[in-house]
Design a protein around this motif. Sequence first.
Motif, PDB file in Angstrom:
ATOM      1  N   GLU A 121       0.835  -1.206   0.000  1.00  0.00           N
ATOM      2  CA  GLU A 121       0.000   0.000   0.000  1.00  0.00           C
ATOM      3  C   GLU A 121       0.870   1.258   0.000  1.00  0.00           C
ATOM      4  OE1 GLU A 121      -4.036  -0.859   2.385  1.00  0.00           O
ATOM      5  OE2 GLU A 121      -2.209  -1.394   3.493  1.00  0.00           O
ATOM      6  N   ILE A 122       1.928   1.240   0.780  1.00  0.00           N
ATOM      7  CA  ILE A 122       2.848   2.383   0.812  1.00  0.00           C
ATOM      8  C   ILE A 122       3.522   2.548  -0.537  1.00  0.00           C
ATOM      9  CG2 ILE A 122       4.978   3.276   1.822  1.00  0.00           C
ATOM     10  CD1 ILE A 122       4.103   1.794   4.422  1.00  0.00           C
ATOM     11  N   GLU A 123       3.990   1.445  -1.094  1.00  0.00           N
ATOM     12  CA  GLU A 123       4.654   1.491  -2.401  1.00  0.00           C
ATOM     13  C   GLU A 123       3.719   2.060  -3.458  1.00  0.00           C
ATOM     14  OE1 GLU A 123       6.938  -1.492  -5.539  1.00  0.00           O
ATOM     15  OE2 GLU A 123       6.113  -2.311  -3.676  1.00  0.00           O
ATOM     16  N   LYS A 124       2.473   1.616  -3.464  1.00  0.00           N
ATOM     17  CA  LYS A 124       1.498   2.110  -4.452  1.00  0.00           C
ATOM     18  C   LYS A 124       1.286   3.616  -4.301  1.00  0.00           C
ATOM     19  CE  LYS A 124      -3.230   1.450  -6.132  1.00  0.00           C
ATOM     20  NZ  LYS A 124      -3.266   2.802  -6.610  1.00  0.00           N
ATOM     21  N   GLU A 125       1.117   4.103  -3.065  1.00  0.00           N
ATOM     22  CA  GLU A 125       0.913   5.533  -2.828  1.00  0.00           C
ATOM     23  C   GLU A 125       2.097   6.354  -3.317  1.00  0.00           C
ATOM     24  OE1 GLU A 125      -1.658   7.489  -1.707  1.00  0.00           O
ATOM     25  OE2 GLU A 125      -2.777   5.623  -1.990  1.00  0.00           O
ATOM     26  N   LEU A 167       4.396   5.510  -5.579  1.00  0.00           N
ATOM     27  CA  LEU A 167       4.511   5.457  -7.039  1.00  0.00           C
ATOM     28  C   LEU A 167       3.408   6.248  -7.730  1.00  0.00           C
ATOM     29  CD1 LEU A 167       5.540   1.706  -7.471  1.00  0.00           C
ATOM     30  CD2 LEU A 167       7.006   3.739  -7.637  1.00  0.00           C
ATOM     31  N   ASP A 168       2.216   6.274  -7.134  1.00  0.00           N
ATOM     32  CA  ASP A 168       1.091   7.000  -7.733  1.00  0.00           C
ATOM     33  C   ASP A 168       1.174   8.506  -7.521  1.00  0.00           C
ATOM     34  OD1 ASP A 168       0.035   4.594  -8.565  1.00  0.00           O
ATOM     35  OD2 ASP A 168      -1.556   4.535  -7.051  1.00  0.00           O
ATOM     36  N   ASN A 169       1.798   8.945  -6.446  1.00  0.00           N
ATOM     37  CA  ASN A 169       1.688  10.349  -6.066  1.00  0.00           C
ATOM     38  C   ASN A 169       2.976  11.156  -6.080  1.00  0.00           C
ATOM     39  OD1 ASN A 169      -1.212  10.536  -5.313  1.00  0.00           O
ATOM     40  ND2 ASN A 169      -0.611   8.863  -3.969  1.00  0.00           N
ATOM     41  N   PHE A 170       4.101  10.523  -6.304  1.00  0.00           N
ATOM     42  CA  PHE A 170       5.358  11.260  -6.278  1.00  0.00           C
ATOM     43  C   PHE A 170       6.157  10.966  -7.536  1.00  0.00           C
ATOM     44  CE2 PHE A 170       4.017  10.719  -1.934  1.00  0.00           C
ATOM     45  CZ  PHE A 170       4.144  12.005  -1.437  1.00  0.00           C
TER      46      PHE A 170
END
Length: 47
Positions: free
Chosen positions: A14-18, A20-23
């Motif tokens: 979940e952290i990895e997805k956030e 990669l999606d937002n930064f």
Amino acid sequence: MNSRKEFFNVTLKEIEKEVLDNFDATVEFTEYAKAEEYRCSLELSEE
């Protein structure tokens, strides 16, 4: 051991997805870290 710590109930995925999606940055994720203090805390909580 650090007795002043915070824990969050999210998975590494979940952290990895956030991230990669937002930064807009190149990052490398490691799923296993030393985390010696954390592992020590886990051992104490299991006793």
